[in-house]
Scaffold this active site. Structure first.
Site, PDB file in Angstrom:
ATOM      1  N   LYS A 284       0.845  -1.192   0.000  1.00 31.30           N
ATOM      2  CA  LYS A 284       0.000   0.000   0.000  1.00 31.30           C
ATOM      3  C   LYS A 284       0.883   1.246   0.000  1.00 31.30           C
ATOM      4  CE  LYS A 284      -3.846  -1.864   2.742  1.00 31.30           C
ATOM      5  NZ  LYS A 284      -4.926  -1.754   1.740  1.00 31.30           N
ATOM      6  N   ARG A 358      -9.873 -11.869   1.977  1.00 36.17           N
ATOM      7  CA  ARG A 358     -10.686 -12.950   1.416  1.00 36.17           C
ATOM      8  C   ARG A 358      -9.954 -14.291   1.477  1.00 36.17           C
ATOM      9  NH1 ARG A 358     -11.226  -9.685  -4.102  1.00 36.17           N
ATOM     10  NH2 ARG A 358     -11.020  -8.030  -2.559  1.00 36.17           N
TER      11      ARG A 358
HETATM   12  N1  BES Z   1      -7.956  -3.999   4.532  1.00 37.49           N
HETATM   13  C1  BES Z   1      -8.179  -3.558   3.195  1.00 37.49           C
HETATM   14  C2  BES Z   1      -9.526  -2.860   3.027  1.00 37.49           C
HETATM   15  C3  BES Z   1      -9.736  -1.575   3.780  1.00 37.49           C
HETATM   16  C4  BES Z   1      -9.631  -0.371   3.144  1.00 37.49           C
HETATM   17  C5  BES Z   1     -10.131  -1.592   5.113  1.00 37.49           C
HETATM   18  C6  BES Z   1      -9.866   0.816   3.831  1.00 37.49           C
HETATM   19  C7  BES Z   1     -10.360  -0.424   5.806  1.00 37.49           C
HETATM   20  C8  BES Z   1     -10.238   0.779   5.164  1.00 37.49           C
HETATM   21  C9  BES Z   1      -8.146  -4.759   2.254  1.00 37.49           C
HETATM   22  O1  BES Z   1      -7.319  -5.795   2.619  1.00 37.49           O
HETATM   23  C10 BES Z   1      -7.674  -4.294   0.926  1.00 37.49           C
HETATM   24  O2  BES Z   1      -6.562  -3.861   0.844  1.00 37.49           O
HETATM   25  N2  BES Z   1      -8.521  -4.405  -0.095  1.00 37.49           N
HETATM   26  C11 BES Z   1      -8.170  -4.000  -1.420  1.00 37.49           C
HETATM   27  C12 BES Z   1      -8.629  -5.067  -2.382  1.00 37.49           C
HETATM   28  C13 BES Z   1      -8.147  -4.895  -3.796  1.00 37.49           C
HETATM   29  C14 BES Z   1      -6.628  -5.048  -3.861  1.00 37.49           C
HETATM   30  C15 BES Z   1      -8.826  -5.906  -4.679  1.00 37.49           C
HETATM   31  C16 BES Z   1      -8.884  -2.682  -1.694  1.00 37.49           C
HETATM   32  O3  BES Z   1     -10.016  -2.519  -1.261  1.00 37.49           O
HETATM   33  O4  BES Z   1      -8.266  -1.819  -2.319  1.00 37.49           O
HETATM   34 MN    MN Z   2      -5.332  -5.538   1.991  1.00 40.08          MN
END
Ligand code: BES
Ligand code: MN
Ligand code: ZN
Length: 510
Positions: A284, A358
Protein backbone atom coordinates in the site's frame (compact mmCIF):
# COMPACT_ATOMS: atom_id res chain seq x y z
CA UNK A 1 -14.85 0.20 32.72
CA UNK A 2 -17.31 2.84 33.76
CA UNK A 3 -19.70 1.58 36.45
CA UNK A 4 -23.45 1.77 35.89
CA UNK A 5 -26.27 1.88 38.43
CA UNK A 6 -30.02 2.40 38.31
CA UNK A 7 -30.60 5.10 40.88
CA UNK A 8 -33.57 5.35 43.22
CA UNK A 9 -32.91 9.04 43.90
CA UNK A 10 -34.39 11.93 41.99
CA UNK A 11 -32.17 13.92 39.64
CA UNK A 12 -32.15 16.75 42.19
CA UNK A 13 -31.10 14.65 45.19
CA UNK A 14 -28.38 12.61 43.56
CA UNK A 15 -24.78 13.44 44.46
CA UNK A 16 -22.85 13.64 41.20
CA UNK A 17 -20.44 15.90 39.33
CA UNK A 18 -23.14 16.73 36.82
CA UNK A 19 -26.74 15.96 36.11
CA UNK A 20 -27.49 15.26 32.45
CA UNK A 21 -30.82 16.39 30.99
CA UNK A 22 -32.24 16.29 27.47
CA UNK A 23 -33.15 19.33 25.43
CA UNK A 24 -35.00 19.12 22.11
CA UNK A 25 -35.65 21.44 19.19
CA UNK A 26 -39.11 22.91 19.65
CA UNK A 27 -41.03 24.84 16.99
CA UNK A 28 -39.57 28.18 18.14
CA UNK A 29 -37.38 27.54 21.14
CA UNK A 30 -35.68 24.64 22.90
CA UNK A 31 -37.83 22.28 24.95
CA UNK A 32 -36.61 20.46 28.06
CA UNK A 33 -37.28 16.71 27.73
CA UNK A 34 -39.09 14.51 30.25
CA UNK A 35 -36.92 13.22 33.07
CA UNK A 36 -35.63 16.69 33.90
CA UNK A 37 -38.68 17.89 35.89
CA UNK A 38 -36.85 18.12 39.21
CA UNK A 39 -33.97 19.98 37.61
CA UNK A 40 -36.32 22.38 35.83
CA UNK A 41 -38.07 23.01 39.14
CA UNK A 42 -34.79 24.05 40.74
CA UNK A 43 -34.49 26.63 37.96
CA UNK A 44 -37.96 27.91 38.84
CA UNK A 45 -39.40 26.24 35.74
CA UNK A 46 -37.17 28.39 33.53
CA UNK A 47 -34.51 25.85 32.44
CA UNK A 48 -35.60 26.03 28.78
CA UNK A 49 -35.38 29.83 28.82
CA UNK A 50 -31.95 29.75 30.49
CA UNK A 51 -30.71 27.26 27.92
CA UNK A 52 -32.02 29.38 25.06
CA UNK A 53 -30.24 32.43 26.47
CA UNK A 54 -27.04 30.39 26.55
CA UNK A 55 -27.50 29.64 22.86
CA UNK A 56 -28.76 26.07 23.13
CA UNK A 57 -31.08 24.95 20.32
CA UNK A 58 -31.65 21.28 21.16
CA UNK A 59 -29.82 20.14 18.03
CA UNK A 60 -28.61 16.55 18.09
CA UNK A 61 -25.24 16.18 19.80
CA UNK A 62 -25.15 19.74 21.15
CA UNK A 63 -23.76 19.95 24.70
CA UNK A 64 -24.42 22.91 27.01
CA UNK A 65 -22.97 23.03 30.53
CA UNK A 66 -24.32 25.42 33.12
CA UNK A 67 -23.91 25.86 36.87
CA UNK A 68 -26.69 24.15 38.81
CA UNK A 69 -29.39 26.11 40.64
CA UNK A 70 -29.67 25.75 44.40
CA UNK A 71 -31.64 22.70 45.43
CA UNK A 72 -29.63 20.44 43.16
CA UNK A 73 -26.95 18.25 44.70
CA UNK A 74 -24.87 18.21 41.51
CA UNK A 75 -22.88 21.42 40.88
CA UNK A 76 -23.33 21.32 37.09
CA UNK A 77 -26.20 20.69 34.70
CA UNK A 78 -25.29 19.28 31.30
CA UNK A 79 -28.01 19.66 28.68
CA UNK A 80 -27.57 17.39 25.67
CA UNK A 81 -29.41 17.95 22.38
CA UNK A 82 -31.96 15.36 21.23
CA UNK A 83 -32.90 16.88 17.87
CA UNK A 84 -36.53 17.38 16.86
CA UNK A 85 -39.29 16.85 19.42
CA UNK A 86 -40.96 13.54 18.46
CA UNK A 87 -44.48 13.56 17.03
CA UNK A 88 -47.27 13.56 19.62
CA UNK A 89 -47.57 10.18 21.32
CA UNK A 90 -44.14 8.99 20.15
CA UNK A 91 -41.19 8.79 22.50
CA UNK A 92 -37.57 9.45 21.54
CA UNK A 93 -36.24 6.54 19.55
CA UNK A 94 -33.55 4.36 21.05
CA UNK A 95 -30.76 5.54 18.78
CA UNK A 96 -31.46 9.20 19.59
CA UNK A 97 -31.16 8.42 23.30
CA UNK A 98 -28.05 6.31 22.76
CA UNK A 99 -26.30 9.08 20.85
CA UNK A 100 -27.30 11.80 23.30
CA UNK A 101 -26.14 9.74 26.29
CA UNK A 102 -22.87 9.08 24.46
CA UNK A 103 -22.25 12.75 23.70
CA UNK A 104 -22.94 13.62 27.35
CA UNK A 105 -20.63 10.89 28.65
CA UNK A 106 -17.84 12.11 26.37
CA UNK A 107 -18.31 15.65 27.62
CA UNK A 108 -17.91 14.36 31.19
CA UNK A 109 -14.68 12.49 30.48
CA UNK A 110 -12.41 12.67 33.55
CA UNK A 111 -15.31 13.24 35.98
CA UNK A 112 -16.28 10.84 38.75
CA UNK A 113 -20.02 10.55 38.39
CA UNK A 114 -22.77 11.64 36.02
CA UNK A 115 -26.48 11.44 36.85
CA UNK A 116 -28.34 10.78 33.60
CA UNK A 117 -31.90 12.15 33.75
CA UNK A 118 -32.83 11.57 30.10
CA UNK A 119 -36.36 10.70 28.92
CA UNK A 120 -36.54 6.97 29.77
CA UNK A 121 -40.05 5.60 29.22
CA UNK A 122 -39.45 1.86 29.34
CA UNK A 123 -36.70 -0.75 29.75
CA UNK A 124 -35.71 -0.30 26.08
CA UNK A 125 -35.10 3.38 26.81
CA UNK A 126 -32.99 2.44 29.81
CA UNK A 127 -30.91 0.05 27.67
CA UNK A 128 -30.37 2.76 25.09
CA UNK A 129 -29.22 5.36 27.61
CA UNK A 130 -27.06 2.81 29.41
CA UNK A 131 -25.42 1.64 26.17
CA UNK A 132 -24.90 5.17 24.92
CA UNK A 133 -23.37 6.38 28.18
CA UNK A 134 -21.05 3.39 28.58
CA UNK A 135 -20.01 3.45 24.91
CA UNK A 136 -19.49 7.22 24.96
CA UNK A 137 -17.44 7.08 28.15
CA UNK A 138 -14.85 4.81 26.52
CA UNK A 139 -11.31 6.08 26.23
CA UNK A 140 -8.30 4.17 24.98
CA UNK A 141 -5.63 4.07 27.66
CA UNK A 142 -2.58 5.20 25.73
CA UNK A 143 -0.27 4.01 28.44
CA UNK A 144 -0.68 0.58 26.83
CA UNK A 145 0.83 1.93 23.69
CA UNK A 146 3.70 4.19 24.71
CA UNK A 147 6.17 1.43 25.18
CA UNK A 148 4.58 0.15 28.35
CA UNK A 149 5.43 3.19 30.44
CA UNK A 150 2.13 3.38 32.28
CA UNK A 151 3.51 5.96 34.70
CA UNK A 152 3.91 8.52 31.98
CA UNK A 153 0.87 10.58 32.94
CA UNK A 154 1.39 13.13 30.17
CA UNK A 155 0.57 10.55 27.60
CA UNK A 156 -2.64 9.53 29.33
CA UNK A 157 -5.99 11.11 28.58
CA UNK A 158 -8.41 12.15 31.32
CA UNK A 159 -9.75 8.63 31.55
CA UNK A 160 -13.41 7.73 31.21
CA UNK A 161 -16.29 9.08 33.25
CA UNK A 162 -16.04 6.70 36.20
CA UNK A 163 -19.68 6.19 37.11
CA UNK A 164 -23.04 6.55 35.40
CA UNK A 165 -26.23 6.71 37.48
CA UNK A 166 -29.44 6.32 35.51
CA UNK A 167 -32.31 8.34 36.90
CA UNK A 168 -35.94 7.73 36.02
CA UNK A 169 -35.85 3.96 35.57
CA UNK A 170 -37.42 1.48 37.96
CA UNK A 171 -34.48 -0.02 39.89
CA UNK A 172 -36.61 -2.77 41.46
CA UNK A 173 -38.30 -3.81 38.22
CA UNK A 174 -36.90 -7.03 36.72
CA UNK A 175 -37.11 -5.78 33.15
CA UNK A 176 -35.14 -2.64 33.98
CA UNK A 177 -32.52 -4.63 35.85
CA UNK A 178 -32.15 -7.04 32.93
CA UNK A 179 -31.94 -4.16 30.47
CA UNK A 180 -29.09 -2.57 32.37
CA UNK A 181 -27.28 -5.86 32.90
CA UNK A 182 -27.47 -6.61 29.18
CA UNK A 183 -26.09 -3.17 28.33
CA UNK A 184 -23.23 -3.53 30.81
CA UNK A 185 -22.24 -6.98 29.53
CA UNK A 186 -22.47 -5.95 25.89
CA UNK A 187 -20.59 -2.67 26.19
CA UNK A 188 -17.76 -4.23 28.21
CA UNK A 189 -17.13 -6.49 25.22
CA UNK A 190 -17.54 -3.75 22.62
CA UNK A 191 -15.00 -1.72 24.55
CA UNK A 192 -12.68 -4.71 24.70
CA UNK A 193 -12.97 -4.97 20.90
CA UNK A 194 -12.17 -1.24 20.65
CA UNK A 195 -9.07 -1.73 22.82
CA UNK A 196 -7.87 -4.57 20.60
CA UNK A 197 -8.45 -2.50 17.45
CA UNK A 198 -6.67 0.54 18.90
CA UNK A 199 -3.68 -1.47 20.10
CA UNK A 200 -0.77 -0.80 17.72
CA UNK A 201 0.25 -3.73 15.54
CA UNK A 202 3.69 -4.00 17.18
CA UNK A 203 1.87 -4.81 20.43
CA UNK A 204 -0.83 -7.10 19.01
CA UNK A 205 0.31 -9.75 16.57
CA UNK A 206 -1.67 -12.91 15.74
CA UNK A 207 -0.22 -14.90 18.66
CA UNK A 208 -0.98 -12.07 21.11
CA UNK A 209 -4.56 -11.78 19.84
CA UNK A 210 -4.98 -15.55 20.18
CA UNK A 211 -3.67 -15.35 23.75
CA UNK A 212 -6.28 -12.68 24.57
CA UNK A 213 -9.00 -14.96 23.25
CA UNK A 214 -7.75 -17.92 25.26
CA UNK A 215 -7.58 -15.83 28.45
CA UNK A 216 -11.11 -14.45 28.03
CA UNK A 217 -12.41 -17.90 27.17
CA UNK A 218 -10.99 -19.28 30.41
CA UNK A 219 -12.69 -16.54 32.37
CA UNK A 220 -16.09 -17.20 30.79
CA UNK A 221 -16.03 -20.97 30.43
CA UNK A 222 -15.64 -21.05 26.66
CA UNK A 223 -13.78 -23.68 24.67
CA UNK A 224 -10.88 -22.56 22.52
CA UNK A 225 -8.66 -24.23 20.02
CA UNK A 226 -5.68 -22.40 18.57
CA UNK A 227 -4.05 -23.61 15.37
CA UNK A 228 -0.48 -22.32 15.21
CA UNK A 229 1.63 -22.21 12.06
CA UNK A 230 2.56 -25.88 12.42
CA UNK A 231 -1.03 -27.01 12.83
CA UNK A 232 -2.12 -24.76 9.98
CA UNK A 233 0.48 -26.37 7.74
CA UNK A 234 -0.59 -29.85 8.75
CA UNK A 235 -4.24 -28.97 8.11
CA UNK A 236 -3.55 -27.40 4.71
CA UNK A 237 -4.69 -23.88 5.49
CA UNK A 238 -2.99 -22.35 2.46
CA UNK A 239 -4.94 -19.09 2.56
CA UNK A 240 -4.04 -18.12 6.12
CA UNK A 241 -0.46 -19.36 5.71
CA UNK A 242 -0.04 -17.62 2.36
CA UNK A 243 -1.07 -14.27 3.83
CA UNK A 244 1.00 -14.71 6.98
CA UNK A 245 4.20 -16.10 5.51
CA UNK A 246 5.84 -12.73 4.86
CA UNK A 247 5.70 -11.75 8.51
CA UNK A 248 8.04 -12.54 11.39
CA UNK A 249 4.88 -13.03 13.45
CA UNK A 250 3.23 -16.28 12.33
CA UNK A 251 -0.53 -16.63 11.75
CA UNK A 252 -3.16 -18.31 13.91
CA UNK A 253 -6.66 -19.68 13.49
CA UNK A 254 -8.66 -19.51 16.71
CA UNK A 255 -11.89 -21.38 17.33
CA UNK A 256 -13.73 -19.96 20.34
CA UNK A 257 -17.00 -21.67 21.13
CA UNK A 258 -19.92 -20.96 23.41
CA UNK A 259 -22.48 -23.72 23.80
CA UNK A 260 -25.78 -23.82 25.65
CA UNK A 261 -27.12 -27.24 26.73
CA UNK A 262 -30.61 -26.42 25.45
CA UNK A 263 -29.56 -24.68 22.26
CA UNK A 264 -31.44 -25.66 19.13
CA UNK A 265 -29.37 -23.64 16.67
CA UNK A 266 -25.71 -23.08 15.97
CA UNK A 267 -24.26 -19.97 14.42
CA UNK A 268 -20.72 -19.72 13.11
CA UNK A 269 -19.13 -16.27 13.13
CA UNK A 270 -15.96 -15.74 11.12
CA UNK A 271 -13.78 -12.66 11.61
CA UNK A 272 -11.02 -11.20 9.46
CA UNK A 273 -8.10 -10.71 11.78
CA UNK A 274 -5.27 -9.05 9.87
CA UNK A 275 -3.31 -7.51 12.74
CA UNK A 276 -1.57 -5.27 10.21
CA UNK A 277 -2.26 -4.92 6.51
CA UNK A 278 0.73 -3.44 4.68
CA UNK A 279 -0.64 -4.82 1.42
CA UNK A 280 2.25 -7.32 1.22
CA UNK A 281 4.32 -7.30 -2.01
CA UNK A 282 1.45 -5.29 -3.56
CA UNK A 283 2.45 -2.71 -0.96
CA UNK A 284 0.00 0.00 0.00
CA UNK A 285 1.26 3.53 -0.66
CA UNK A 286 1.73 6.03 2.17
CA UNK A 287 -1.63 7.52 2.98
CA UNK A 288 -3.30 4.11 2.87
CA UNK A 289 -1.44 2.19 5.54
CA UNK A 290 -1.47 4.42 8.64
CA UNK A 291 -4.69 2.97 10.06
CA UNK A 292 -4.24 -0.62 8.97
CA UNK A 293 -3.88 -1.86 12.55
CA UNK A 294 -7.69 -1.79 12.33
CA UNK A 295 -7.75 -4.65 9.83
CA UNK A 296 -8.55 -7.15 12.60
CA UNK A 297 -11.81 -5.38 13.52
CA UNK A 298 -13.91 -8.25 12.16
CA UNK A 299 -12.14 -10.77 14.39
CA UNK A 300 -12.45 -8.39 17.35
CA UNK A 301 -16.21 -8.09 16.71
CA UNK A 302 -16.65 -11.86 16.51
CA UNK A 303 -14.63 -12.36 19.69
CA UNK A 304 -16.72 -9.73 21.51
CA UNK A 305 -20.01 -11.23 20.32
CA UNK A 306 -19.14 -14.76 21.47
CA UNK A 307 -18.07 -13.57 24.93
CA UNK A 308 -21.21 -11.44 25.25
CA UNK A 309 -23.42 -14.41 24.35
CA UNK A 310 -21.70 -16.40 27.09
CA UNK A 311 -22.13 -13.63 29.66
CA UNK A 312 -25.83 -13.38 28.79
CA UNK A 313 -26.27 -17.17 28.77
CA UNK A 314 -28.08 -17.09 25.42
CA UNK A 315 -29.80 -20.33 24.38
CA UNK A 316 -27.78 -20.76 21.21
CA UNK A 317 -24.44 -22.23 20.20
CA UNK A 318 -22.02 -19.66 18.87
CA UNK A 319 -18.73 -20.66 17.30
CA UNK A 320 -16.29 -17.85 16.59
CA UNK A 321 -13.46 -18.28 14.09
CA UNK A 322 -10.67 -15.71 14.25
CA UNK A 323 -8.52 -15.80 11.12
CA UNK A 324 -5.37 -14.04 12.32
CA UNK A 325 -2.37 -13.07 10.21
CA UNK A 326 -0.06 -10.14 9.57
CA UNK A 327 0.24 -9.14 5.91
CA UNK A 328 3.85 -8.07 5.32
CA UNK A 329 6.28 -7.96 2.39
CA UNK A 330 9.55 -9.85 2.73
CA UNK A 331 11.67 -12.47 1.03
CA UNK A 332 9.29 -15.13 2.26
CA UNK A 333 6.09 -13.31 1.33
CA UNK A 334 3.57 -14.56 -1.20
CA UNK A 335 4.19 -12.97 -4.61
CA UNK A 336 1.59 -11.70 -7.03
CA UNK A 337 1.09 -14.63 -9.41
CA UNK A 338 1.62 -17.33 -6.78
CA UNK A 339 -1.00 -20.05 -6.46
CA UNK A 340 -2.20 -21.07 -3.00
CA UNK A 341 -3.81 -24.36 -2.14
CA UNK A 342 -6.60 -23.41 0.22
CA UNK A 343 -8.11 -25.37 3.10
CA UNK A 344 -10.47 -27.86 1.47
CA UNK A 345 -8.42 -28.12 -1.73
CA UNK A 346 -9.46 -25.22 -3.98
CA UNK A 347 -6.58 -23.32 -5.56
CA UNK A 348 -6.32 -19.52 -5.75
CA UNK A 349 -4.06 -17.39 -7.90
CA UNK A 350 -2.99 -14.38 -5.86
CA UNK A 351 -3.04 -11.51 -8.34
CA UNK A 352 -2.86 -8.88 -5.62
CA UNK A 353 -1.41 -9.61 -2.20
CA UNK A 354 -3.41 -6.69 -0.80
CA UNK A 355 -6.62 -8.66 -1.37
CA UNK A 356 -5.59 -10.80 1.61
CA UNK A 357 -8.73 -10.69 3.74
CA UNK A 358 -10.69 -12.95 1.42
CA UNK A 359 -7.83 -15.49 1.52
CA UNK A 360 -7.80 -15.89 5.30
CA UNK A 361 -11.61 -15.81 5.40
CA UNK A 362 -11.91 -18.48 2.70
CA UNK A 363 -9.99 -20.99 4.83
CA UNK A 364 -11.98 -20.13 7.94
CA UNK A 365 -15.35 -20.20 6.16
CA UNK A 366 -14.57 -23.61 4.68
CA UNK A 367 -13.50 -24.91 8.09
CA UNK A 368 -16.57 -23.41 9.79
CA UNK A 369 -18.84 -25.05 7.19
CA UNK A 370 -17.53 -28.52 8.05
CA UNK A 371 -19.37 -28.30 11.36
CA UNK A 372 -22.67 -27.73 9.51
CA UNK A 373 -23.87 -24.67 11.43
CA UNK A 374 -27.34 -23.28 10.71
CA UNK A 375 -25.73 -20.13 9.39
CA UNK A 376 -22.30 -18.58 8.86
CA UNK A 377 -21.76 -14.84 9.17
CA UNK A 378 -18.38 -13.37 8.39
CA UNK A 379 -17.31 -9.88 9.41
CA UNK A 380 -14.43 -8.08 7.73
CA UNK A 381 -12.79 -4.77 6.93
CA UNK A 382 -12.66 -6.21 3.46
CA UNK A 383 -12.67 -3.56 0.75
CA UNK A 384 -11.99 0.11 0.14
CA UNK A 385 -14.70 -0.18 -2.52
CA UNK A 386 -17.34 -0.65 0.19
CA UNK A 387 -16.16 2.55 1.85
CA UNK A 388 -16.46 4.38 -1.47
CA UNK A 389 -19.97 2.98 -1.95
CA UNK A 390 -21.45 3.44 1.53
CA UNK A 391 -19.21 5.90 3.34
CA UNK A 392 -17.67 5.77 6.77
CA UNK A 393 -20.66 4.87 8.90
CA UNK A 394 -22.50 2.13 7.03
CA UNK A 395 -21.53 -1.50 6.52
CA UNK A 396 -22.54 -3.57 3.51
CA UNK A 397 -24.49 -6.81 3.82
CA UNK A 398 -24.11 -9.57 1.24
CA UNK A 399 -25.62 -13.05 1.49
CA UNK A 400 -26.48 -16.18 -0.47
CA UNK A 401 -30.09 -15.84 0.74
CA UNK A 402 -32.22 -12.75 0.19
CA UNK A 403 -34.43 -13.26 3.24
CA UNK A 404 -31.35 -13.50 5.44
CA UNK A 405 -30.00 -10.29 3.94
CA UNK A 406 -33.22 -8.52 4.88
CA UNK A 407 -33.12 -10.03 8.36
CA UNK A 408 -29.55 -8.89 8.96
CA UNK A 409 -30.42 -5.40 7.76
CA UNK A 410 -33.42 -5.25 10.09
CA UNK A 411 -31.43 -6.54 13.03
CA UNK A 412 -28.74 -3.93 12.51
CA UNK A 413 -31.41 -1.24 12.42
CA UNK A 414 -32.93 -2.55 15.65
CA UNK A 415 -29.69 -2.05 17.53
CA UNK A 416 -28.82 1.28 15.92
CA UNK A 417 -26.13 0.17 13.47
CA UNK A 418 -26.24 1.59 9.96
CA UNK A 419 -26.06 -1.01 7.20
CA UNK A 420 -27.21 -1.54 3.63
CA UNK A 421 -28.03 -4.65 1.58
CA UNK A 422 -25.71 -5.15 -1.40
CA UNK A 423 -26.11 -7.57 -4.33
CA UNK A 424 -23.80 -10.34 -5.52
CA UNK A 425 -24.41 -10.13 -9.29
CA UNK A 426 -23.62 -13.36 -11.17
CA UNK A 427 -21.92 -11.58 -14.07
CA UNK A 428 -19.03 -10.54 -11.78
CA UNK A 429 -18.14 -14.19 -11.15
CA UNK A 430 -16.26 -14.72 -14.42
CA UNK A 431 -13.91 -11.87 -13.52
CA UNK A 432 -12.30 -14.06 -10.87
CA UNK A 433 -11.65 -16.97 -13.24
CA UNK A 434 -7.96 -17.83 -13.41
CA UNK A 435 -6.03 -19.63 -16.16
CA UNK A 436 -3.82 -21.35 -13.58
CA UNK A 437 -6.10 -21.96 -10.57
CA UNK A 438 -9.73 -22.50 -9.58
CA UNK A 439 -10.08 -18.80 -8.78
CA UNK A 440 -8.17 -15.54 -8.73
CA UNK A 441 -8.27 -13.30 -5.67
CA UNK A 442 -9.09 -10.23 -7.74
CA UNK A 443 -11.54 -9.46 -10.50
CA UNK A 444 -13.19 -6.40 -12.00
CA UNK A 445 -12.25 -3.20 -10.25
CA UNK A 446 -15.77 -1.79 -10.49
CA UNK A 447 -17.94 -3.17 -7.74
CA UNK A 448 -14.85 -4.42 -5.88
CA UNK A 449 -16.79 -4.94 -2.66
CA UNK A 450 -19.21 -7.24 -4.43
CA UNK A 451 -16.39 -9.12 -6.17
CA UNK A 452 -14.91 -9.86 -2.75
CA UNK A 453 -18.31 -11.16 -1.62
CA UNK A 454 -18.59 -13.35 -4.71
CA UNK A 455 -15.13 -14.76 -3.99
CA UNK A 456 -16.14 -15.67 -0.41
CA UNK A 457 -19.38 -17.27 -1.56
CA UNK A 458 -17.32 -19.88 -3.43
CA UNK A 459 -16.15 -21.21 -0.06
CA UNK A 460 -19.55 -21.57 1.58
CA UNK A 461 -20.65 -25.21 1.73
CA UNK A 462 -23.85 -26.06 -0.17
CA UNK A 463 -27.02 -25.63 1.82
CA UNK A 464 -25.61 -23.29 4.47
CA UNK A 465 -27.11 -19.84 4.90
CA UNK A 466 -24.29 -17.29 4.74
CA UNK A 467 -23.96 -13.59 5.36
CA UNK A 468 -21.00 -11.27 4.84
CA UNK A 469 -20.66 -7.92 6.59
CA UNK A 470 -18.08 -5.59 5.02
CA UNK A 471 -17.34 -3.16 7.85
CA UNK A 472 -14.36 -1.39 6.21
CA UNK A 473 -16.17 1.96 6.56
CA UNK A 474 -17.52 2.01 10.12
CA UNK A 475 -14.87 -0.13 11.88
CA UNK A 476 -12.43 2.70 12.47
CA UNK A 477 -13.31 6.37 12.94
CA UNK A 478 -10.53 8.54 11.56
CA UNK A 479 -12.32 11.83 12.19
CA UNK A 480 -13.56 13.33 15.44
CA UNK A 481 -15.78 11.51 17.94
CA UNK A 482 -19.56 11.82 17.60
CA UNK A 483 -22.45 10.53 19.69
CA UNK A 484 -21.25 7.37 21.40
CA UNK A 485 -18.59 6.74 18.73
CA UNK A 486 -15.00 7.50 19.72
CA UNK A 487 -12.09 8.27 17.46
CA UNK A 488 -10.35 5.03 16.42
CA UNK A 489 -11.81 1.55 16.84
CA UNK A 490 -15.60 1.64 17.08
CA UNK A 491 -16.67 -1.96 17.75
CA UNK A 492 -18.85 -1.95 14.63
CA UNK A 493 -21.04 -5.04 14.08
CA UNK A 494 -20.83 -6.36 17.66
CA UNK A 495 -24.35 -5.19 18.51
CA UNK A 496 -25.71 -6.66 15.28
CA UNK A 497 -24.02 -10.02 15.93
CA UNK A 498 -25.27 -10.18 19.51
CA UNK A 499 -28.81 -9.34 18.44
CA UNK A 500 -28.57 -11.99 15.72
CA UNK A 501 -27.57 -14.51 18.39
CA UNK A 502 -30.47 -13.39 20.60
CA UNK A 503 -32.96 -13.64 17.76
CA UNK A 504 -31.62 -17.07 16.85
CA UNK A 505 -31.96 -18.16 20.49
CA UNK A 506 -35.53 -16.89 20.53
CA UNK A 507 -36.24 -18.87 17.34
CA UNK A 508 -37.19 -15.61 15.65
CA UNK A 509 -35.25 -15.04 12.48
CA UNK A 510 -38.10 -13.53 10.48
N1 BES B 1 -7.96 -4.00 4.53
C1 BES B 1 -8.18 -3.56 3.19
C2 BES B 1 -9.53 -2.86 3.03
C3 BES B 1 -9.74 -1.58 3.78
C4 BES B 1 -9.63 -0.37 3.14
C5 BES B 1 -10.13 -1.59 5.11
C6 BES B 1 -9.87 0.82 3.83
C7 BES B 1 -10.36 -0.42 5.81
C8 BES B 1 -10.24 0.78 5.16
C9 BES B 1 -8.15 -4.76 2.25
O1 BES B 1 -7.32 -5.80 2.62
C10 BES B 1 -7.67 -4.29 0.93
O2 BES B 1 -6.56 -3.86 0.84
N2 BES B 1 -8.52 -4.40 -0.09
C11 BES B 1 -8.17 -4.00 -1.42
C12 BES B 1 -8.63 -5.07 -2.38
C13 BES B 1 -8.15 -4.89 -3.80
C14 BES B 1 -6.63 -5.05 -3.86
C15 BES B 1 -8.83 -5.91 -4.68
C16 BES B 1 -8.88 -2.68 -1.69
O3 BES B 1 -10.02 -2.52 -1.26
O4 BES B 1 -8.27 -1.82 -2.32
MN1 MN C 1 -5.33 -5.54 1.99
ZN1 ZN D 1 -6.97 -6.00 4.61
Amino acid sequence: MTALTLSTSSAAALRADAVVVGVAKGAKSPVVAAGAEAVDKAFGGKLAAVLETLGATGAEGEVTKLPAASGLKAPVVLAVGLGEVPAKGDGYDAETLRRAAGAAARALSGSKKGAFALPIEDPAGATAVAEGALLGAYTYDKSNGNGGNAKDKDKKNNGPLAEVALVGGKPRDKAYKAAVERATALVAEINRARDLINTPSNLLNPAAFAAEAVAAAKEHGLKTEVLDEKALKKGGYGGILGVGQGSEAPPRLVRIAYTHPKAEKTLALVGKGITYDSGGISLKPAGHNETMKCDMSGAAAVFAAVVTAAKLGLRVNLTGWLALAENMPSGSATRPGDVLSMYGGKTVEVLNTDAEGRLVLADAITRAGEEKPDAIVDVATLTGAMVLALGNRTFGIMTNDEAFRTTLHEIAGEVGEQSWPMPLPDHLRKGIDSPVADLANMGERMGGGLVAGIFLKEFVADGITWGHLDIAGPAFNESGPFGYTPKGGTGAAVRTLVRLAERTAEGDLG
